[in-house]
Design a protein around this motif. Structure first.
Motif, short mmCIF file in Angstrom:
data_model
loop_
_atom_site.label_atom_id
_atom_site.label_comp_id
_atom_site.label_asym_id
_atom_site.label_seq_id
_atom_site.Cartn_x
_atom_site.Cartn_y
_atom_site.Cartn_z
N VAL A 2 18.37 13.81 21.96
CA VAL A 2 19.02 15.29 21.39
C VAL A 2 19.13 14.86 19.80
CG1 VAL A 2 21.35 16.30 21.54
CG2 VAL A 2 20.52 14.80 23.38
N PRO A 3 18.61 15.95 19.04
CA PRO A 3 18.76 16.12 17.76
C PRO A 3 20.50 16.21 17.30
CG PRO A 3 17.38 17.81 18.61
CD PRO A 3 17.77 17.22 19.88
N GLN A 4 20.82 15.68 16.43
CA GLN A 4 22.03 15.50 15.97
C GLN A 4 22.55 17.25 15.53
OE1 GLN A 4 23.16 13.01 12.82
NE2 GLN A 4 22.39 11.25 14.23
N ALA A 5 21.51 18.13 15.32
CA ALA A 5 22.12 19.48 14.75
C ALA A 5 22.46 19.96 16.45
CB ALA A 5 20.96 20.31 14.43
N ASP A 6 22.02 19.70 17.44
CA ASP A 6 22.32 20.11 18.83
C ASP A 6 23.61 19.68 19.55
OD1 ASP A 6 20.10 21.84 18.65
OD2 ASP A 6 18.89 20.46 20.00
N VAL A 7 24.41 18.76 18.82
CA VAL A 7 25.51 18.11 19.49
C VAL A 7 26.57 19.30 19.04
CG1 VAL A 7 27.33 16.31 19.07
CG2 VAL A 7 24.81 15.96 19.28
N ILE A 8 27.30 19.57 19.77
CA ILE A 8 28.47 20.57 19.81
C ILE A 8 29.68 19.44 19.48
CG2 ILE A 8 30.40 22.17 20.90
CD1 ILE A 8 27.91 22.93 22.66
N GLY A 9 29.86 18.58 20.08
CA GLY A 9 31.02 17.68 19.71
C GLY A 9 31.36 16.66 20.72
N GLY A 10 32.48 15.92 20.45
CA GLY A 10 32.88 14.71 21.51
C GLY A 10 33.97 15.21 22.42
N VAL A 11 34.04 14.88 23.80
CA VAL A 11 34.81 15.42 24.74
C VAL A 11 36.24 14.62 24.44
CG1 VAL A 11 35.53 15.33 26.98
CG2 VAL A 11 33.13 15.89 26.49
N ALA A 62 34.75 19.74 17.75
CA ALA A 62 33.83 19.99 17.15
C ALA A 62 33.15 19.13 16.14
CB ALA A 62 33.67 21.40 16.39
N ASP A 63 31.67 18.61 16.09
CA ASP A 63 31.16 17.55 15.32
C ASP A 63 31.95 16.31 15.11
OD1 ASP A 63 29.43 19.71 14.81
OD2 ASP A 63 30.57 20.59 13.21
N ARG A 64 32.77 15.74 16.17
CA ARG A 64 33.34 14.48 16.21
C ARG A 64 33.02 13.71 17.37
NH1 ARG A 64 39.58 15.59 15.09
NH2 ARG A 64 38.88 17.77 15.84
N TYR A 65 32.14 12.66 16.94
CA TYR A 65 31.58 11.91 18.40
C TYR A 65 31.19 10.59 17.86
CZ TYR A 65 27.14 13.66 16.62
OH TYR A 65 26.12 13.93 15.90
N GLU A 66 31.03 9.63 18.60
CA GLU A 66 30.57 8.29 18.30
C GLU A 66 30.00 7.73 19.71
OE1 GLU A 66 34.78 5.78 19.22
OE2 GLU A 66 34.46 6.56 17.24
N VAL A 67 29.14 6.56 19.40
CA VAL A 67 28.51 5.97 20.51
C VAL A 67 29.57 5.45 21.66
CG1 VAL A 67 27.23 4.00 21.33
CG2 VAL A 67 26.43 5.33 19.15
N GLY A 68 29.26 5.72 22.94
CA GLY A 68 30.28 5.35 23.93
C GLY A 68 31.03 6.36 24.35
N GLN A 69 31.14 7.49 23.69
CA GLN A 69 31.90 8.77 24.02
C GLN A 69 31.14 9.60 24.67
OE1 GLN A 69 33.56 10.82 20.51
NE2 GLN A 69 34.93 11.65 21.86
N VAL A 70 31.65 10.38 25.60
CA VAL A 70 30.90 11.50 26.31
C VAL A 70 31.08 12.72 25.15
CG1 VAL A 70 31.29 13.29 27.98
CG2 VAL A 70 32.00 10.92 28.54
N ILE A 71 29.71 13.32 25.21
CA ILE A 71 29.62 14.54 24.15
C ILE A 71 28.97 15.52 24.98
CG2 ILE A 71 29.23 13.06 22.45
CD1 ILE A 71 26.13 13.78 22.73
N THR A 72 29.25 16.84 24.13
CA THR A 72 28.53 18.19 24.65
C THR A 72 27.63 18.46 23.98
OG1 THR A 72 30.54 18.61 26.05
CG2 THR A 72 28.95 20.27 25.61
N PHE A 73 26.35 18.73 24.32
CA PHE A 73 25.26 19.18 23.37
C PHE A 73 24.43 20.60 24.20
CE2 PHE A 73 23.87 15.68 25.93
CZ PHE A 73 22.68 16.00 26.53
#
Length: 167
Positions: A101-110, A55-66
């Motif tokens: 994708v708005p940052q508020a819609d990001v669930i987190g990083g895979v 939850a709420d942890r991600y960075e550029v290059g990472q796969v994310i779920t939103f």
């Protein structure tokens, strides 16, 4: 006695498997699990894989779920834009997504994924399927726990030879 030991082993195995699943599903841990339903992340993450999302942890290059349009999407984060929105792209796609994708819609990083586990997850979402699976496990356990009792063979010459009678 064997049946009691078998029951204890079965309960311990179920507890070992279901405890992490329950912790993730209830939100007790900062992780969520989602099923990838399309091939947009192939070959990195195949359809019907289960992704574990921090939850709420991600960075550029990472796969994310939103969240997008009432559904969840899993794509790679390729850029953070000047307006604080995110640009994403599926690994199987030649171009970036036509939306931001708005940052508020990001669930987190895979953080991890399990290929093909999504088939079981989707199957178990049906209450009848869960009941049938429990009945299958109990039936197999019951059949495996039935004991073969040695019976003395009256036709044997040696007193140490016994026949096996299957009930």
């Amino acid at each position: 006695m064997k049946r009691f030991r078998g029951t204890v082993v079965l309960l311990l195995v179920l507890a070992a498997v279901l405890t992490p699943v329950a912790l993730v599903a209830t939100g007790a841990l900062p992780y969520r699990a989602y099923v990838v339903r399309t091939g947009s992340m192939s070959p990195t993450i195949l359809p019907a894989s289960v992704v574990i999302v921090a939850a709420d942890r991600y960075e550029v290059g990472q796969v994310i779920t939103f969240r997008r349009d009432g559904d969840r999407t899993t794509h790679r984060l390729v850029a953070v834009n000047d307006d604080a929105t995110l640009t994403t792209q599926g690994d199987a796609n030649d171009t970036v997504d036509p939306f931001t994708v708005p940052q508020a819609d990001v669930i987190g990083g895979v953080t991890a994924f399990v290929p093909y586990l999504g088939y079981l997850v989707i199957y178990l979402q049906n209450p009848l399927a869960l009941g049938s699976l429990i009945m299958c496990v109990l039936s197999i356990w019951y059949l495996g726990a039935s004991e073969q009792k040695p019976v003395r063979n009256p036709n044997a010459e040696s007193p140490g030879i016994a026949a096996v009678q299957v009930a």
